[in-house]
Write an enzyme that holds these catalytic residues in place. Structure first.
Site, PDB file in Angstrom:
ATOM      1  N   ASP A 199      -1.978   4.545   5.332  1.00  0.00           N
ATOM      2  CA  ASP A 199      -2.806   3.981   4.269  1.00  0.00           C
ATOM      3  C   ASP A 199      -3.648   5.070   3.611  1.00  0.00           C
ATOM      4  OD1 ASP A 199      -4.119   2.139   2.628  1.00  0.00           O
ATOM      5  OD2 ASP A 199      -5.708   1.833   4.104  1.00  0.00           O
ATOM      6  N   ASP A 212      -0.998   7.666   1.637  1.00  0.00           N
ATOM      7  CA  ASP A 212      -0.503   7.281   0.309  1.00  0.00           C
ATOM      8  C   ASP A 212      -1.549   7.538  -0.769  1.00  0.00           C
ATOM      9  OD1 ASP A 212      -2.302   5.222   0.702  1.00  0.00           O
ATOM     10  OD2 ASP A 212      -0.817   3.617   0.669  1.00  0.00           O
ATOM     11  N   ASP A 272      -2.828  -3.934   3.447  1.00  0.00           N
ATOM     12  CA  ASP A 272      -3.993  -3.807   4.331  1.00  0.00           C
ATOM     13  C   ASP A 272      -4.475  -5.166   4.807  1.00  0.00           C
ATOM     14  OD1 ASP A 272      -3.942  -1.089   4.001  1.00  0.00           O
ATOM     15  OD2 ASP A 272      -5.570  -1.032   2.531  1.00  0.00           O
TER      16      ASP A 272
END
Length: 215
Positions: free
Chosen positions: A45, A48, A70
Site C-alpha cells: 500500500d 504503490d 484498504d
C-alpha cells in the site's frame, strides 16, 4: 483499455487484491501464512504510492482502488476478529467507524473540489493536519493499527475468547512482544481518535455544502 489501468501503482493494487484473496482463503487453516500475506499487502500500500509519485502516475482510479482495497481488507480482518473474541461488537464498531470516517472524508473532499481526501490543509484540527501532513506519523498510526489486529488474530483461539484475557496474556509475553503490543496500541488509539475527528469534520463540510446550496 485506457493506459491508466496499466499504471504501475494500479498493477500493484491488483496484486494486493490477489494477495488478500489468498490470505483470507487460508486464514483459518494457516494463521502464520495469513499474517505474512496480509502484511505484505499492507506494505505494498505504501509502495504503490511511491511509484505513483515517482513516475507521475497518480490517478483518480488509483486513489479509489487503493482506498477500497484498504477498507475492504481491514473490514474483513475486523470481521474475523469479531468471530474470535468477546465482545465481538467492539470490532464491528471499529469496522463501522473506519468505513464511515473514510467515506465521509472522501465524499466531502469531492464536494469541495479537492483532488485528494488527504488534502486537509484548510481544516482547523491540528491532529488531522498532522496525520495527513506528516507521513511518518501517518505511517506509524496505520502500521500500528494493522499490526495490532494481526497480533490479536495470531493470539486468538479457535473458540470465542475474552478480548481482555488475551490482551492480558500478551502482556505476559517476552519484553519484545510486550513493547510491540503497547506501541501498536498507542498508534491504534491515535488512529481511532483521528477517524472520529475526520468523520465529524467531513460531516460538517457536507452540512456547510448543503447550507450554501440552499441559499
Amino acid at each position: 483499455m485506457p493506459p491508466v489501468y496499466l499504471y504501475i501503482p494500479n498493477i500493484i493494487g491488483y496484486f494486493r487484491i490477489i494477495i488478500n484473496f489468498i490470505a483470507f482463503a487460508v486464514c483459518y487453516s494457516n494463521k502464520a501464512l495469513f499474517a505474512i500475506l496480509y502484511f505484505i499487502s499492507f506494505v505494498l500500500d505504501g509502495v504503490d504510492g511511491w511509484f505513483a509519485r515517482k513516475f507521475n502516475q497518480a490517478s483518480t482510479f488509483g486513489a479509489v482502488l487503493d482506498m477500497v482495497t484498504d477498507r475492504v481488507s481491514t473490514a474483513c480482518l475486523l470481521a474475523l476478529l469479531s468471530q474470535f473474541y468477546r465482545p465481538g461488537l467492539v470490532f464491528l464498531i471499529l469496522l463501522g467507524l473506519d468505513i464511515t470516517s473514510h467515506w465521509f472524508q472522501m465524499y466531502s473532499s469531492f464536494l469541495s473540489g479537492k483532488t485528494s481526501h488527504k488534502d486537509v490543509k484548510h481544516t482547523g484540527n491540528w491532529l488531522l493536519k498532522l496525520y495527513y501532513g506528516y507521513r511518518p506519523f501517518m505511517a506509524f498510526c496505520c502500521v500500528s493499527c494493522e499490526v495490532l489486529y494481526i497480533i490479536l488474530f495470531l493470539f486468538a483461539d479457535d473458540k470465542s475468547t475474552s478480548l481482555l484475557s488475551v490482551c492480558g496474556g500478551i502482556l505476559n509475553q517476552s519484553p519484545l512482544i510486550v513493547l510491540m503490543f503497547v506501541s501498536t496500541l498507542i498508534g491504534w488509539a491515535v488512529k481511532q481518535v483521528t477517524n472520529i475527528i475526520q468523520m465529524k469534520t467531513a460531516a460538517n463540510a457536507c452540512v456547510v455544502y448543503d447550507l450554501k446550496r440552499s441559499k
